[in-house]
Enzyme design. Sequence first.
Site, short mmCIF file in Angstrom:
data_model
loop_
_atom_site.label_atom_id
_atom_site.label_comp_id
_atom_site.label_asym_id
_atom_site.label_seq_id
_atom_site.Cartn_x
_atom_site.Cartn_y
_atom_site.Cartn_z
CE1 TYR A 1 -15.25 7.28 -17.82
CE2 TYR A 1 -14.99 7.54 -15.47
CZ TYR A 1 -15.27 6.83 -16.66
OH TYR A 1 -15.30 5.53 -16.60
CE LYS B 1 -11.15 4.16 -19.83
NZ LYS B 1 -11.43 5.29 -19.09
NE ARG C 1 -3.12 -0.22 2.86
CZ ARG C 1 -2.66 0.07 4.17
NH1 ARG C 1 -2.38 1.42 4.31
NH2 ARG C 1 -2.48 -0.57 5.31
CG ASP D 1 -9.06 12.38 -16.80
OD1 ASP D 1 -8.28 11.83 -17.66
OD2 ASP D 1 -9.97 12.14 -16.26
C1 LIG Z 1 -12.16 5.76 -18.02
C2 LIG Z 1 -11.96 7.08 -17.70
C3 LIG Z 1 -11.77 7.42 -16.11
C4 LIG Z 1 -11.95 6.36 -15.13
O1 LIG Z 1 -11.00 5.19 -15.30
P1 LIG Z 1 -11.09 3.94 -14.67
O2 LIG Z 1 -9.76 3.26 -14.96
O3 LIG Z 1 -12.20 3.32 -15.41
O4 LIG Z 1 -11.41 4.14 -13.32
C5 LIG Z 1 -11.40 8.71 -15.99
N1 LIG Z 1 -11.48 9.68 -16.88
C6 LIG Z 1 -11.39 9.30 -18.09
C7 LIG Z 1 -11.22 10.50 -19.10
C8 LIG Z 1 -11.71 8.22 -18.59
O5 LIG Z 1 -11.66 7.97 -19.80
#
Ligand SMILES: *Cc1c(COP(=O)(O)O)cnc(C)c1O
Length: 404
Positions: A121, A218, A68, A193
């Site tokens: 998101y 992603k 952790r 993000d």
């Molecule tokens: C998918 C996504 C998230 C969330 O990510 P997870 O790995 O599914 O928790 C946050 N921001 C954006 C822009 C995303 O495409």
Amino acid sequence: MSDHRTDRTGPADALRPESRIVHLPLAEAAGSRPLGIPLHQSHLFAFETSEALTSAFGGPDGAFFYNRFGNPTVRSLESAVADLEGGAGAIATASGMGAINTVLLALLRSGDHVIAQRSLYGGTFAMLADLGQRWGVEVTHVSGDDPDEVAAALRPNTRLLHLETISNPTTRVTDLPGLIAVARGAGVLSVVDNTFATPLLCRPIEHGADVVVHSATKYLGGHSDVLAGIAVFAEAELHRKVWHYATELGASADPFAAWLTVRGLQTLALRVRRHCDTALDLATRLSAHPAVSAVHYPGLPAHPDHDLARRLLPDGHGGVLAFDLAGGREAARAFTESVRLASLAPSLGGVHTLVLHPASTSHRQLSDEELAAAGIGAGTVRVSVGIEHPEDLWTDVEQALAKV
Ligand SMILES: *Cc1c(COP(=O)(O)O)cnc(C)c1O
């Protein structure tokens, strides 16, 4: 390293099988080194001295002792992404939402005010709404292309500006330098993000961001086989502060997930090049198709943010695009159910091409007015362009368009 069994308990042969099988020797490479990143699937690390163990608790760069707080495989991922983003340090997490929650919860307290983009998101939007309703954090949403709107939204208790480099699904590009400059001038932290852009196309820290977050699920992982997230910090001090909170929250990345993500990361540059090239090709061909009424891709000159995109994303405009089918909802359903090479699935950023109808899935909670304000029509289809051959992809898209 010496054999600790000999150091601690005397000759190994003196131990009975029950003990020897627990205290296995570590095989270390001598005279060579592994090229693959080793998977340290150990959640616990032992120390020679109590002083060394005590100092391990001190911060994000200390010795490894409990996952952790840190793990060598997880650290490999953190160092790699911190380097790509130009940050001082990073915290890898179990998911993108884990990274976003770690950052927001570590930096906010009740009574603080947040300025955030409207087109966020879904999970982030819901999280901010929850912080507002249950934790007394005030949230003001802004458009993402107007620094004056951010300046007007500032309050004495504004603590954080939350942005996304490219918005989902209409691929609007956010004026990161303009908006972040306003926040910076007011002593407000900026969190970006950068999932859709990847650090190869945009590095928000170069535009003044304090924190960059990714859903590594992603593009960074890129193969639809791992859920992971990461937060990168411009300054070591902020990294340390959030790290302390992260160890309490417990959204830490698992070593195997980090290992898969690092393995994917090594081909990121090749994949992103291909995603960008094929997306531009597909967007251009879709623009000329009679069943399509509009195409949303920042690489197209007709896109409202094309000029900004050329400055902010000079090396390519990402692998996500959207288009509107003149036939509306029924046409979108027919298209998304008719693709064969592409798959009907949420998510994005992997090697497979994916299609999605946002109005009935990712954005179904929005009212018709909210959908219209977000530029999402009944016939809008999102495509996350994979790395298949562009001609095979177009053949598939064309046959699916013939069915609408
Ligand atoms: C998918 C996504 C998230 C969330 O990510 P997870 O790995 O599914 O928790 C946050 N921001 C954006 C822009 C995303 O495409």
